[in-house]
Design an enzyme around this catalytic site. Sequence first.
Site, PDB file in Angstrom:
ATOM      1  N   HIS A   1       0.850  -1.202   0.000  1.00 26.93           N
ATOM      2  CA  HIS A   1       0.000   0.000   0.000  1.00 26.93           C
ATOM      3  C   HIS A   1       0.886   1.253   0.000  1.00 26.93           C
ATOM      4  O   HIS A   1       0.624   2.203  -0.741  1.00 26.93           O
ATOM      5  CB  HIS A   1      -0.858   0.056   1.274  1.00 26.93           C
ATOM      6  CG  HIS A   1      -1.891  -1.022   1.409  1.00 26.93           C
ATOM      7  ND1 HIS A   1      -1.975  -1.837   2.509  1.00 26.93           N
ATOM      8  CD2 HIS A   1      -2.904  -1.404   0.589  1.00 26.93           C
ATOM      9  CE1 HIS A   1      -2.992  -2.672   2.367  1.00 26.93           C
ATOM     10  NE2 HIS A   1      -3.567  -2.439   1.217  1.00 26.93           N
TER      11      HIS A   1
ATOM     12  N   LYS B   1     -16.304  -7.620   6.126  1.00 25.92           N
ATOM     13  CA  LYS B   1     -14.942  -8.160   6.097  1.00 25.92           C
ATOM     14  C   LYS B   1     -14.384  -8.566   7.463  1.00 25.92           C
ATOM     15  O   LYS B   1     -13.306  -9.145   7.528  1.00 25.92           O
ATOM     16  CB  LYS B   1     -13.995  -7.146   5.443  1.00 25.92           C
ATOM     17  CG  LYS B   1     -14.060  -7.194   3.930  1.00 25.92           C
ATOM     18  CD  LYS B   1     -12.780  -6.680   3.312  1.00 25.92           C
ATOM     19  CE  LYS B   1     -12.692  -7.043   1.848  1.00 25.92           C
ATOM     20  NZ  LYS B   1     -11.489  -6.498   1.234  1.00 25.92           N
TER      21      LYS B   1
ATOM     22  N   ARG C   1      -2.126  -6.068  -8.454  1.00 21.61           N
ATOM     23  CA  ARG C   1      -0.966  -6.899  -8.162  1.00 21.61           C
ATOM     24  C   ARG C   1      -0.773  -7.963  -9.227  1.00 21.61           C
ATOM     25  O   ARG C   1       0.269  -8.155  -9.778  1.00 21.61           O
ATOM     26  CB  ARG C   1      -1.128  -7.589  -6.804  1.00 21.61           C
ATOM     27  CG  ARG C   1      -0.841  -6.667  -5.663  1.00 21.61           C
ATOM     28  CD  ARG C   1      -1.386  -7.209  -4.392  1.00 21.61           C
ATOM     29  NE  ARG C   1      -2.845  -7.165  -4.390  1.00 21.61           N
ATOM     30  CZ  ARG C   1      -3.584  -7.350  -3.320  1.00 21.61           C
ATOM     31  NH1 ARG C   1      -3.001  -7.620  -2.175  1.00 21.61           N
ATOM     32  NH2 ARG C   1      -4.881  -7.275  -3.381  1.00 21.61           N
TER      33      ARG C   1
ATOM     34  N   SER D   1      -2.589  -7.708   3.006  1.00 26.04           N
ATOM     35  CA  SER D   1      -2.807  -7.591   4.457  1.00 26.04           C
ATOM     36  C   SER D   1      -3.137  -8.970   5.028  1.00 26.04           C
ATOM     37  O   SER D   1      -2.707  -9.323   6.120  1.00 26.04           O
ATOM     38  CB  SER D   1      -3.967  -6.641   4.741  1.00 26.04           C
ATOM     39  OG  SER D   1      -3.691  -5.371   4.222  1.00 26.04           O
TER      40      SER D   1
HETATM   41  P1  ADP Z   1      -9.836  -3.669  -0.244  1.00 27.60           P
HETATM   42  O1  ADP Z   1     -10.612  -4.356   0.812  1.00 27.60           O
HETATM   43  O2  ADP Z   1     -10.459  -2.390  -0.728  1.00 27.60           O
HETATM   44  O3  ADP Z   1      -9.347  -4.536  -1.364  1.00 27.60           O
HETATM   45  P2  ADP Z   1      -7.112  -3.511   0.632  1.00 27.60           P
HETATM   46  O4  ADP Z   1      -6.558  -2.768   1.785  1.00 27.60           O
HETATM   47  O5  ADP Z   1      -6.932  -4.987   0.634  1.00 27.60           O
HETATM   48  O6  ADP Z   1      -8.601  -3.119   0.568  1.00 27.60           O
HETATM   49  O7  ADP Z   1      -6.535  -2.911  -0.709  1.00 27.60           O
HETATM   50  C1  ADP Z   1      -6.749  -1.600  -1.119  1.00 27.60           C
HETATM   51  C2  ADP Z   1      -6.200  -1.420  -2.504  1.00 27.60           C
HETATM   52  O8  ADP Z   1      -4.796  -1.589  -2.479  1.00 27.60           O
HETATM   53  C3  ADP Z   1      -6.729  -2.441  -3.526  1.00 27.60           C
HETATM   54  O9  ADP Z   1      -6.854  -1.806  -4.777  1.00 27.60           O
HETATM   55  C4  ADP Z   1      -5.646  -3.481  -3.580  1.00 27.60           C
HETATM   56  O10 ADP Z   1      -5.614  -4.132  -4.837  1.00 27.60           O
HETATM   57  C5  ADP Z   1      -4.413  -2.613  -3.377  1.00 27.60           C
HETATM   58  N1  ADP Z   1      -3.310  -3.365  -2.793  1.00 27.60           N
HETATM   59  C6  ADP Z   1      -3.290  -4.124  -1.685  1.00 27.60           C
HETATM   60  N2  ADP Z   1      -2.084  -4.682  -1.482  1.00 27.60           N
HETATM   61  C7  ADP Z   1      -1.306  -4.261  -2.508  1.00 27.60           C
HETATM   62  C8  ADP Z   1       0.050  -4.503  -2.905  1.00 27.60           C
HETATM   63  N3  ADP Z   1       0.840  -5.327  -2.235  1.00 27.60           N
HETATM   64  N4  ADP Z   1       0.487  -3.892  -4.012  1.00 27.60           N
HETATM   65  C9  ADP Z   1      -0.336  -3.092  -4.729  1.00 27.60           C
HETATM   66  N5  ADP Z   1      -1.602  -2.837  -4.441  1.00 27.60           N
HETATM   67  C10 ADP Z   1      -2.085  -3.417  -3.351  1.00 27.60           C
END
Ligand code: ADP
Length: 167
Positions: free
Chosen positions: A22, A46, A95, A133
């Site tokens: 992130h 979630k 990703r 995460s």
């Molecule tokens: P959500 O529940 O909205 O998917 P996340 O916190 O899991 O929330 O992710 C938020 C955004 O960040 C999403 O677009 C996800 O694809 C992106 N994201 C999460 N981890 C990574 C990573 N390692 N690299 C790039 N983008 C990421």
Amino acid sequence: MVGTKMRTAIYPGSFDPVTNGHLDLIHRAARLFDRVIVAVACNESKEPLFSMEERQKMLKEATASLSNVETDTFTGLLVDYVDRRNGDAIIRGLRAVSDFEFEFQLALMNRKLNSRVETIFMMPKETYVFLSSKIVKEIARLGGNIECFVPANVRKELLEKFAKSSR
Ligand code: ADP
């Protein structure tokens, strides 16, 4: 800024907790936009490990060095929140191919709901392509080393959280 419009990007997500993946995206977005608002979403379905306040606090600490980045929380529809904050674009991360289908659907649905708002997809550094995460929480829960996956403040919070739950 006189005469030019300030460009604002909104980066929404669960951030449960924020990872280096992130943060990689936040740094990239902060170079492209005048202002980046990282917004923690309230997503009851979630069942997050950390509360909205805890997630925002960790994000705030991890982005303290970036002067054009702020953090917030929101409930309800993302496109309504983007309007309230005068956002120009939504940032989402891609990703792998596995992210694509859901993100594509979400972006087109958001466009249908509010045609003014664009979604911009960003790719992280290769090192973070496999980072989520969910995986970080699992490794931390099992006592593995998460040092290279999350910032130090998040590592501390995760260790505390799992130390408490195993007591
Ligand atoms: P959500 O529940 O909205 O998917 P996340 O916190 O899991 O929330 O992710 C938020 C955004 O960040 C999403 O677009 C996800 O694809 C992106 N994201 C999460 N981890 C990574 C990573 N390692 N690299 C790039 N983008 C990421």
